[in-house]
Design an enzyme around this catalytic site. Structure first.
Site, mmCIF file in Angstrom:
data_model
loop_
_atom_site.group_PDB
_atom_site.id
_atom_site.type_symbol
_atom_site.label_atom_id
_atom_site.label_comp_id
_atom_site.label_asym_id
_atom_site.label_seq_id
_atom_site.Cartn_x
_atom_site.Cartn_y
_atom_site.Cartn_z
ATOM 1 N N CYS A 155 -13.910 2.457 -14.829
ATOM 2 C CA CYS A 155 -14.338 3.842 -14.605
ATOM 3 C C CYS A 155 -13.090 4.713 -14.440
ATOM 4 O O CYS A 155 -12.874 5.356 -13.413
ATOM 5 C CB CYS A 155 -15.235 3.921 -13.373
ATOM 6 S SG CYS A 155 -16.175 5.451 -13.229
ATOM 7 N N CYS A 196 -18.895 -1.652 -18.026
ATOM 8 C CA CYS A 196 -19.229 -1.375 -16.625
ATOM 9 C C CYS A 196 -20.458 -2.156 -16.160
ATOM 10 O O CYS A 196 -21.505 -2.115 -16.810
ATOM 11 C CB CYS A 196 -19.472 0.120 -16.436
ATOM 12 S SG CYS A 196 -19.846 0.547 -14.724
ATOM 13 N N ASP A 254 -9.944 5.888 -2.053
ATOM 14 C CA ASP A 254 -8.783 6.423 -2.757
ATOM 15 C C ASP A 254 -9.285 7.223 -3.957
ATOM 16 O O ASP A 254 -10.484 7.458 -4.109
ATOM 17 C CB ASP A 254 -7.850 5.287 -3.191
ATOM 18 C CG ASP A 254 -8.427 4.527 -4.370
ATOM 19 O OD1 ASP A 254 -9.664 4.454 -4.486
ATOM 20 O OD2 ASP A 254 -7.654 4.024 -5.191
ATOM 21 N N CYS A 282 -17.449 2.627 -20.346
ATOM 22 C CA CYS A 282 -18.786 2.366 -19.810
ATOM 23 C C CYS A 282 -19.391 1.088 -20.380
ATOM 24 O O CYS A 282 -20.221 0.451 -19.736
ATOM 25 C CB CYS A 282 -19.693 3.561 -20.080
ATOM 26 S SG CYS A 282 -19.131 5.080 -19.267
ATOM 27 N N GLU A 328 0.814 -1.213 0.000
ATOM 28 C CA GLU A 328 0.000 0.000 0.000
ATOM 29 C C GLU A 328 0.847 1.263 0.000
ATOM 30 O O GLU A 328 0.514 2.246 -0.662
ATOM 31 C CB GLU A 328 -0.966 0.002 1.190
ATOM 32 C CG GLU A 328 -2.075 -1.037 1.093
ATOM 33 C CD GLU A 328 -2.959 -0.844 -0.127
ATOM 34 O OE1 GLU A 328 -2.981 0.270 -0.688
ATOM 35 O OE2 GLU A 328 -3.617 -1.813 -0.532
ATOM 36 N N TYR A 388 -6.228 6.828 3.964
ATOM 37 C CA TYR A 388 -6.427 5.746 2.996
ATOM 38 C C TYR A 388 -5.683 4.479 3.399
ATOM 39 O O TYR A 388 -6.261 3.393 3.489
ATOM 40 C CB TYR A 388 -5.993 6.160 1.575
ATOM 41 C CG TYR A 388 -5.791 4.937 0.719
ATOM 42 C CD1 TYR A 388 -6.890 4.257 0.203
ATOM 43 C CD2 TYR A 388 -4.518 4.390 0.520
ATOM 44 C CE1 TYR A 388 -6.724 3.078 -0.510
ATOM 45 C CE2 TYR A 388 -4.356 3.211 -0.189
ATOM 46 C CZ TYR A 388 -5.453 2.570 -0.697
ATOM 47 O OH TYR A 388 -5.301 1.393 -1.379
#
Length: 300
Positions: free
Chosen positions: A202, A212, A148, A209, A47, A130
């Site tokens: 996205c 999606c 995030d 799209c 991370e 985060y």
DNA sequence: CATTCGTGGCA
DNA sequence: TTGCCAAGAAT
């Protein structure tokens, strides 16, 4: 329309979260830090490396770090110079120093085990809102909203019907919590799933799209995919900035096996004033140190 | 709340 | 070629 007692509230509703979790089951990337058996330390290292840094660049360095420093105490025992060199070209090398400091704190205060609570994690250097939630959720399976840049963008479109995300806000956590499935196990997967949706579908540039899973519920699409209103977000310059100069100076010192004098740093940047200012800031940050005889090197 | 802090791939 | 931007944190 006066007799519509169960009219749904605006927004995609809680089913959207369930759909995103199901999409993740088939579309997720096979990233090494997501595999079974990866412990909290490995997740924490991933991370921190992933902060503002693409996945492809992180993967090889992450493997090297975990093989070399499999526990926080091992990293804490390394010198800053070793850690800075091992960080390679990931960028923002202060992250490497802070990760080493966090490792030392974990070894001393937490028995060499990465803590699983958000407050304990946020108390560590280099661990913010985060990253603390990401480690608690992805590393320890805790139900936590994780927000995030990807998540903020997905929520901006899916929930608020806007093309781009606004600046980070405390309300972001509530937005995402409202979409999360009730079931705890699915809620944990939802946190990573919606990040993945933002990273793969996205996206910031031209969203895909057609791929999606929630395009039929997306407030932005339902509004006709309106363009972003207001001023475009300013993109940071890099060429000619102190960030570039600092990077050049550090390049020279990473490659040097012995301390170097000031003259050896001149090829890094022409402007003497900017060069001196940046070298001083590197000294202040602890990324460079000066020996007794006035030479420069990575901190031993 | 706005800035600063690296780096490199890609449209 | 140039601009965009990639799992943020600290100040």
């Amino acid at each position: 329309m006066t007799s519509s007692p169960t009219r749904p509230a605006p927004g995609p509703g809680p089913e959207a979260g369930e759909v995103i979790v199901d999409w993740f089951a088939t579309a997720a990337r096979d990233l090494p830090w997501r595999r079974p058996g990866v412990d909290g330390w490995a997740v924490l290292v991933s991370e921190v490396m992933l902060q503002q840094t693409p996945v492809a660049r992180v993967e090889p360095v992450w493997r090297e770090w975990l093989a070399r420093w499999p526990a926080p105490s091992a990293l804490a025992a390394a010198s800053p110079a070793e850690v800075i060199r091992a960080w390679g070209k990931l960028g923002y090398p202060r992250r490497a120093l802070r990760l080493r400091e966090a490792a030392a704190a974990i070894a001393e205060r937490h028995g060499d085990v990465v803590p699983s609570s958000v407050p304990d994690l946020e108390a560590l250097p280099g661990i913010g809102t985060y990253t603390a939630r990401a480690v608690a959720c992805f590393g320890y399976g805790r139900r936590q909203p994780v927000v995030d840049t990807n998540v903020r963008r997905v929520v901006a479109r899916l929930v608020h019907g806007r093309a781009e995300a606004a600046n980070a806000r405390a309300a972001d956590l509530a937005d995402i919590a409202a979409l999360a499935p009730e079931d705890d196990d699915r809620a944990v997967r939802f946190s990573v799933a919606i990040m993945e949706l933002g990273a793969l579908v996205c996206v910031a540039g031209t969203p895909r799209c057609g791929a999606c899973p929630v395009r039929e519920r997306c407030a932005w699409r339902l509004a006709g995919s309106p363009a972003h209103e207001g001023p475009a977000r300013r993109v940071q310059k890099f060429a000619g900035t102190d960030r570039q100069v600092r990077g050049r100076l550090l390049d020279v010192l990473r490659a040097a096996s012995e301390p170097v004098d000031a003259a050896a740093l001149e090829p890094a940047w022409d402007d003497p004033a900017q060069r001196a200012r940046c070298l001083d800031s590197l000294l202040t940050d602890g990324l460079v140190e000066q020996t007794e005889d006035g030479l420069f090197r990575l901190p031993a």
